[in-house]
Design an enzyme around this catalytic site. Structure first.
Site, PDB file in Angstrom:
ATOM      1  N   ASN A  10      89.005 -71.097  42.138  1.00  9.38           N
ATOM      2  CA  ASN A  10      89.830 -72.077  41.441  1.00  9.38           C
ATOM      3  C   ASN A  10      88.879 -73.026  40.716  1.00  9.38           C
ATOM      4  OD1 ASN A  10      91.497 -74.131  40.633  1.00  9.38           O
ATOM      5  ND2 ASN A  10      92.089 -74.787  42.696  1.00  9.38           N
ATOM      6  N   LYS A  12      89.538 -75.385  38.771  1.00  7.15           N
ATOM      7  CA  LYS A  12      90.078 -76.743  38.597  1.00  7.15           C
ATOM      8  C   LYS A  12      89.835 -77.219  37.152  1.00  7.15           C
ATOM      9  CE  LYS A  12      89.600 -77.455  43.511  1.00  7.15           C
ATOM     10  NZ  LYS A  12      89.401 -78.374  44.639  1.00  7.15           N
ATOM     11  N   HIS A  93      99.010 -76.779  44.827  1.00  3.07           N
ATOM     12  CA  HIS A  93      97.695 -77.257  45.280  1.00  3.07           C
ATOM     13  C   HIS A  93      97.803 -78.743  45.628  1.00  3.07           C
ATOM     14  CE1 HIS A  93      93.469 -78.326  45.319  1.00  3.07           C
ATOM     15  NE2 HIS A  93      93.202 -77.040  45.425  1.00  3.07           N
ATOM     16  N   GLU A  95      95.920 -81.130  45.060  1.00  2.20           N
ATOM     17  CA  GLU A  95      95.570 -82.035  43.959  1.00  2.20           C
ATOM     18  C   GLU A  95      96.748 -82.214  43.003  1.00  2.20           C
ATOM     19  OE1 GLU A  95      91.960 -80.003  42.876  1.00  2.20           O
ATOM     20  OE2 GLU A  95      91.039 -80.707  44.732  1.00  2.20           O
ATOM     21  N   GLU A 165      94.858 -74.927  52.851  1.00  2.00           N
ATOM     22  CA  GLU A 165      93.743 -75.783  52.443  1.00  2.00           C
ATOM     23  C   GLU A 165      93.933 -77.175  53.027  1.00  2.00           C
ATOM     24  OE1 GLU A 165      91.889 -74.169  48.532  1.00  2.00           O
ATOM     25  OE2 GLU A 165      93.451 -75.569  48.010  1.00  2.00           O
ATOM     26  N   GLY A 171      86.315 -80.121  49.017  1.00  2.00           N
ATOM     27  CA  GLY A 171      85.230 -80.814  48.326  1.00  2.00           C
ATOM     28  C   GLY A 171      84.438 -81.771  49.196  1.00  2.00           C
ATOM     29  N   SER A 211      85.866 -76.220  51.145  1.00  2.00           N
ATOM     30  CA  SER A 211      84.422 -76.192  51.403  1.00  2.00           C
ATOM     31  C   SER A 211      83.890 -74.825  51.844  1.00  2.00           C
ATOM     32  CB  SER A 211      84.039 -77.272  52.428  1.00  2.00           C
ATOM     33  OG  SER A 211      84.316 -78.557  51.915  1.00  2.00           O
TER      34      SER A 211
HETATM   35  P1  13P Z   1      86.298 -76.702  47.454  1.00  2.00           P
HETATM   36  O1  13P Z   1      85.930 -75.262  47.689  1.00  2.00           O
HETATM   37  O2  13P Z   1      85.547 -77.354  46.342  1.00  2.00           O
HETATM   38  O3  13P Z   1      86.323 -77.474  48.735  1.00  2.00           O
HETATM   39  O4  13P Z   1      87.833 -76.678  46.918  1.00  2.00           O
HETATM   40  C1  13P Z   1      88.755 -75.944  47.607  1.00  2.00           C
HETATM   41  C2  13P Z   1      89.988 -75.868  46.791  1.00  2.00           C
HETATM   42  O5  13P Z   1      90.680 -76.858  46.603  1.00  2.00           O
HETATM   43  C3  13P Z   1      90.326 -74.571  46.177  1.00  2.00           C
HETATM   44  O6  13P Z   1      91.616 -74.568  45.660  1.00  2.00           O
END
Ligand code: 13P
Length: 254
Positions: A10, A12, A93, A95, A165, A171, A211
């Site tokens: 992803n 982002k 997601h 976010e 997640e 992150g 992560s």
């Molecule tokens: P990270 O791998 O940067 O922690 O992000 C995970 C994520 O949100 C994937 O959709």
């Protein structure tokens, strides 16, 4: 580990056309790692170019609007994402839920639109740190997932992937223990079996995200009921993403 692990990057809000070189490198290497299903979800602006650039890996969108078209300035419909080459959409997601106030009902409507447009869906769910600390992670996540699933899901084993997640692991470099991941994925599996029956419910892949890196991928992918990974930061270079794909290939061999 599922028979064919699914590793999804992803990207982002990262990537200009210069990133197409990474997509190409991921694609070429994945052609020799056929035991693993590999996909990336670039930003909308790169979907079509990525789709044209790659031969083997899947290309998807990170969201879509629930309506097929209309007066929604700045939005992209599932039909438009599919037309650009997206074969799946990541929906719900954390976010999106946080930055855009997306409710479970809106996520379900988006998922429905994505299926209608012929895409597969990756539905995300996950708890906050407070919810985990309160000992309510599993009940929260299963309730969130149940309320986010679309009603027009006819072949869950083909169309649906779930991604667990935990928000506090995204992150941050922190991850749940393998035992906690296994317990959460087993709770999600039980919900899928309850909703779709034993046969289909068992076939839906449940990805872990938060992560995931080449260094911890093997351990995380070995947790109970983990069918792959949804990767953010470590999917932005071919080198680190392929490290995770190779770890998945090792678990598939084991
Ligand atoms: P990270 O791998 O940067 O922690 O992000 C995970 C994520 O949100 C994937 O959709």
């Amino acid at each position: 580990m599922a028979e064919r692990p699914y590793i999804v990057g992803n990207w982002k809000m990262n990537g200009t056309r210069a990133m197409l070189a990474q997509a190409r490198a991921i694609d070429r290497a994945s052609q020799n790692l056929m035991k693993v299903e590999v996909a990336i979800a670039p930003p909308y602006t790169l979907i079509h170019a990525t789709h044209r650039e790659v031969e083997q890996i899947g290309v998807g969108a990170q969201d879509c609007h629930p309506d097929p078209e209309g007066a929604h300035t700045g939005d992209i419909s599932a039909t438009m994402a599919a037309d650009a080459g997206a074969k799946f959409a990541i929906l719900g997601h954390s976010e999106r839920r946080q930055d855009h106030g997306e409710s479970n009902a809106l996520v379900a409507a988006k998922a429905s639109a994505a299926l209608e447009a012929g895409m597969r869906i990756i539905l995300c769910c996950g708890e906050s740190e407070e919810t985990r600390d309160a000992g309510k992670a599993e009940s929260f996540v299963t309730r969130q997932l149940k309320a986010s699933l679309p009603e027009n899901l006819e072949s869950p084993e083909e169309s649906l992937t779930v991604a667990y997640e935990p928000i506090w692991a995204i992150g941050t470099g922190r991850t749940p223990t393998v035992e906690d991941i296994g317990a959460m994925h087993s709770a999600i599996r039980a919900l899928l079996v309850e909703l779709y029956g034993e046969e289909q419910g068992q076939l839906v892949r449940i990805l872990y995200g938060g992560s995931v890196k080449p260094e911890n991928a093997r351990e995380l992918l070995d947790a109970d009921e983990v069918g792959g990974a949804l990767v953010g930061g470590a999917s932005l270079t071919a080198e680190s993403f392929l490290g995770i794909v190779m770890a998945a290939a090792d678990t598939a061999d084991a």
